[in-house]
Design an enzyme around this catalytic site. Structure first.
Site, PDB file in Angstrom:
ATOM      1  N   ASP A  26      16.696  39.143  40.451  1.00  0.00           N
ATOM      2  CA  ASP A  26      16.320  40.996  40.734  1.00  0.00           C
ATOM      3  C   ASP A  26      17.721  41.898  40.278  1.00  0.00           C
ATOM      4  OD1 ASP A  26      13.470  40.851  40.252  1.00  0.00           O
ATOM      5  OD2 ASP A  26      13.769  40.334  42.216  1.00  0.00           O
TER       6      ASP A  26
HETATM    7  N1  URA Z   1      12.261  35.228  43.019  1.00  0.00           N
HETATM    8  C1  URA Z   1      12.391  36.314  43.014  1.00  0.00           C
HETATM    9  O1  URA Z   1      11.780  37.563  44.012  1.00  0.00           O
HETATM   10  N2  URA Z   1      13.888  37.636  42.860  1.00  0.00           N
HETATM   11  C2  URA Z   1      14.641  36.872  41.783  1.00  0.00           C
HETATM   12  O2  URA Z   1      15.607  37.654  41.519  1.00  0.00           O
HETATM   13  C3  URA Z   1      14.018  35.763  41.502  1.00  0.00           C
HETATM   14  C4  URA Z   1      12.726  34.829  42.161  1.00  0.00           C
END
Ligand code: URA
Length: 239
Positions: free
Chosen positions: A105
């Site tokens: 993310d």
């Molecule tokens: N899980 C999440 O919630 N975000 C990420 O970036 C990776 C795994």
């Protein structure tokens, strides 16, 4: 499409673009049997035969494998329509067309692999292969062991039940009312870790991926990257 001779050579893995320019100037490169010493020359990779020191260079990109410590506030794509920073703003000087293996993310930091090896990228992101990914999550509140057990057993999310996860409480901060938890999963559902903790009412405040399989960030700092070693590449191809 025509492209510059030194770019074609660099992509094929002969050397860096600058070094390829030197090799051209040294008169070591032939195009269709004729020595070329001009840097501006363009070639058609589909048709022209390029030789370096007499050896024919194939029109294929050298495979590259990169580990980036993705910083926060950076998007895991190669382009962003909103002009936000992308992972390629950090990984510079690579001639091949690399892209991230899976995603982190925008506000998540940590280990991200980039490659132009489509076969490996596909294998690593396919749920069937179950490569483990380890995260450190700072979450709101102090989850009880029974709440963490829900994550260990697998929890229902809107797109299905998660597989069993490995979950370890690392630190409880009673004053700030936050906890640090290590969680290892081998799926790649969208925003999975955040949704898992939200489902037990302990939302994630910060998230960092520390491992993919047994690969770790080592000494890298946010924004830094390195090429994988031959041993690491062989390991990934065999997981
Ligand atoms: N899980 C999440 O919630 N975000 C990420 O970036 C990776 C795994």
């Amino acid at each position: 499409m025509k492209e510059r001779l030194q770019k074609f050579m660099a992509k094929a893995g002969i050397a860096s673009r600058r070094k390829c320019e030197k090799i051209i100037l040294e008169g070591r490169v032939k195009v269709n049997g004729k020595t070329v010493t001009q840097l501006g020359s363009k070639i058609d990779p589909q048709k022209d035969v390029v030789q370096v020191d007499g050896k024919v260079i194939r029109n294929t990109e050298k495979k590259v494998y990169i580990m980036l410590f993705k910083p926060k506030n950076c998007i895991s794509t190669v382009k962003d329509q909103f002009k936000r920073k992308t992972v390629l703003d950090y990984v510079t000087g690579i001639d091949q067309r690399i892209y991230p293996v899976g995603r982190l993310d925008y506000d998540t930091e940590g280990l991200l692999l980039l490659t132009n090896d489509g076969k490996l990228a596909y294998r690593l992101t396919h749920p069937k292969n179950e490569i483990k990914k380890t995260y450190i999550a700072k979450v709101k509140g102090i989850p009880s062991e029974s709440s963490l057990d829900l994550l260990r057993r697998g929890i229902h999310l809107e797109d299905g039940k998660t597989s069993p996860a490995d979950v370890v409480m690392l630190n409880k901060d009673n004053q700030k009312n936050t906890s640090l938890i290590k969680i290892t999963i081998h799926e790649g559902k969208n925003r999975q870790v955040k949704r898992m903790f939200a489902a037990i009412n302990h939302p994630v405040i910060e998230l960092k991926r520390t491992k993919i399989g047994k690969l770790t960030l080592g000494k890298l700092k946010p924004g830094q990257w390195r090429e994988l070693t031959d041993k690491e590449i062989a390991y990934l191809k065999n997981v």
